[in-house]
Design an enzyme around this catalytic site. Structure first.
Site, PDB file in Angstrom:
ATOM      1  N   SER A 250       0.793  -1.236   0.000  1.00 25.92           N
ATOM      2  CA  SER A 250       0.000   0.000   0.000  1.00 25.92           C
ATOM      3  C   SER A 250       0.820   1.278   0.000  1.00 25.92           C
ATOM      4  O   SER A 250       0.265   2.358  -0.228  1.00 25.92           O
ATOM      5  CB  SER A 250      -0.951   0.012   1.204  1.00 25.92           C
TER       6      SER A 250
ATOM      7  N   LYS B 293       0.477   3.417  -3.033  1.00 25.25           N
ATOM      8  CA  LYS B 293      -0.664   4.322  -3.210  1.00 25.25           C
ATOM      9  C   LYS B 293      -0.226   5.786  -3.203  1.00 25.25           C
ATOM     10  O   LYS B 293      -0.749   6.607  -3.965  1.00 25.25           O
ATOM     11  CB  LYS B 293      -1.692   4.097  -2.104  1.00 25.25           C
TER      12      LYS B 293
ATOM     13  N   TYR C 120      -3.469  -2.438 -10.285  1.00 26.89           N
ATOM     14  CA  TYR C 120      -3.296  -2.068  -8.872  1.00 26.89           C
ATOM     15  C   TYR C 120      -2.524  -3.154  -8.129  1.00 26.89           C
ATOM     16  O   TYR C 120      -1.624  -2.862  -7.326  1.00 26.89           O
ATOM     17  CB  TYR C 120      -4.667  -1.849  -8.232  1.00 26.89           C
TER      18      TYR C 120
ATOM     19  N   TYR D 253      -4.124   4.613   7.987  1.00 26.61           N
ATOM     20  CA  TYR D 253      -5.454   4.011   8.103  1.00 26.61           C
ATOM     21  C   TYR D 253      -6.215   4.591   9.300  1.00 26.61           C
ATOM     22  O   TYR D 253      -6.150   5.779   9.571  1.00 26.61           O
ATOM     23  CB  TYR D 253      -5.352   2.485   8.179  1.00 26.61           C
TER      24      TYR D 253
ATOM     25  N   VAL E  10       1.274  -3.677   4.227  1.00 29.38           N
ATOM     26  CA  VAL E  10       1.095  -4.903   5.008  1.00 29.38           C
ATOM     27  C   VAL E  10       2.263  -5.879   4.896  1.00 29.38           C
ATOM     28  O   VAL E  10       2.294  -6.885   5.609  1.00 29.38           O
ATOM     29  CB  VAL E  10      -0.221  -5.618   4.642  1.00 29.38           C
TER      30      VAL E  10
END
Length: 346
Positions: A83, A86, A208, A260, A278
């Site tokens: 992530s 992103k 993605y 998050y 992660v």
């Protein structure tokens, strides 16, 4: 999570001073020694290949806005960016399409829910709340290009420019994730039903998943973060990767959404824009100064590296990086940069 004993490092770097390379190396060594024995957290096992990660791996790297690199431990160990990608795809899209266009398609508010939540999307009428959760990230990836081949090529080239070297796709991670990304496929179909996704949804999910499967090291991530810290210019290669505005927009979103549902606590305690993945990576950026990257696979319940959070807490205080911290400064010491310059050296 953020240990009280980090308060004792506040005076390691004198107020208003610029730490030397030796001081930075010493603080990295202290942080590594403090947290190497930490056993809290567990590796991500919902993606099979990530479940095989060695929980003892622990590396860190700090790159300053003038290109100096400080690394320790398993900083050269490769892992999938996940992530953290992103942030950089968002920067590329902001650079290509502009502030207003991207903001209209993808919001900037925290969901307060897990990163792969479908509920957050439904509660907001199908509009992604921010680009750092999966729904917003998939919508952001779709904005790169309608053609899937050109979309992937642009993302691969862009993230490689951030790192200052050509990043490689981890085919094993990609294959493992493609077998288990059912929720992301559902999110893409839901976005399409709300007309928030123009290209073919499963093609976007594939791209993605590829961007999340790029292999990086902690040293790579620190260079990538330092590029955002230096207004979009890679401090190692000297290449402008994105505009200052795109870098600013990205750091603003990272500050509010990058960790998050723990983003508020992170900003309160550590005070830096940051992004986690992660696979165990955490990247924290000090605008105008540099970036710190930590790799350690065991995660907390929100999906953030346990050791990574503690290292960032320690070094944010030790190096006086918290954006919201202030103290009286001697006038001669406070003039760190020339008038009009955005850079403050670590």
């Amino acid at each position: 999570m953020f240990e009280a004993d980090v308060q004792d490092v506040a005076q390691l770097v004198a107020t208003g001073s610029i730490p030397s390379s030796a001081e930075i190396d010493a603080l990295l060594a202290t942080a590594h020694e403090r947290y190497a024995a930490t056993t809290d957290g567990r590796v991500a096992d919902y993606i099979p290949v990530l479940g095989a990660a060695d929980p003892s791996k622990f590396g860190m790297s700090l790159v300053t806005a003038d290109g100096r690199t400080h690394s320790l431990g398993d900083s050269a160990h490769t892992f999938s960016i996940q992530s953290i990608s992103k942030a950089f795809v968002y920067a590329l899209v902001c650079d290509a399409l502009g502030h207003e266009v991207v903001h209209d398609r993808v919001g900037v508010n925290n969901t307060g829910l897990p990163f792969n939540s479908v509920v957050a999307l439904e509660l907001n009428g199908g509009s992604p709340l921010n680009p750092m959760v999966n729904a917003g990230a998939i919508a952001t990836t779709a904005l790169v290009h309608a053609d899937p081949t050109l979309r992937w090529e642009a993302i691969h080239a862009g993230l490689s420019a951030f790192a200052g070297r050509e990043l490689q796709l981890d085919e094993e991670v990609f294959a493992s994730e493609m077998l288990t990304n059912h929720r992301n496929r559902a999110i893409a179909h839901l976005l399409t039903s709300y007309t928030r996704l123009d290209p073919e949804p499963l093609g976007v999910v594939e791209t993605y998943t590829k961007q999340c499967s790029l292999s990086v090291t902690a040293a790579d991530l620190a260079v990538m973060g330092a590029t955002l810290a230096d207004g979009g210019v890679n401090p190692v290669t000297g290449q402008r990767v994105v505009s200052e505005q795109a870098a600013r927009d990205t750091l603003a979103v990272l500050a509010s959404c990058g960790m998050y549902e723990r983003s508020g606590e992170w900003l309160f305690e550590i005070g830096l824009p940051a992004k986690s993945g992660v696979s165990g990576g955490i990247l924290a950026v000090a605008p105008g100064k540099g970036a710190l990257a930590v790799f350690s696979p065991p995660l907390d319940e929100a999906g953030n590296s346990v050791r990574g959070q503690r290292v960032c807490a320690y070094l944010s205080r030790a190096l006086a990086l918290n954006l919201f911290a202030s103290a009286p400064r001697v006038k001669e010491q406070s003039s760190l940069v020339a008038p009009g310059s955005h850079r403050k050296e670590l």
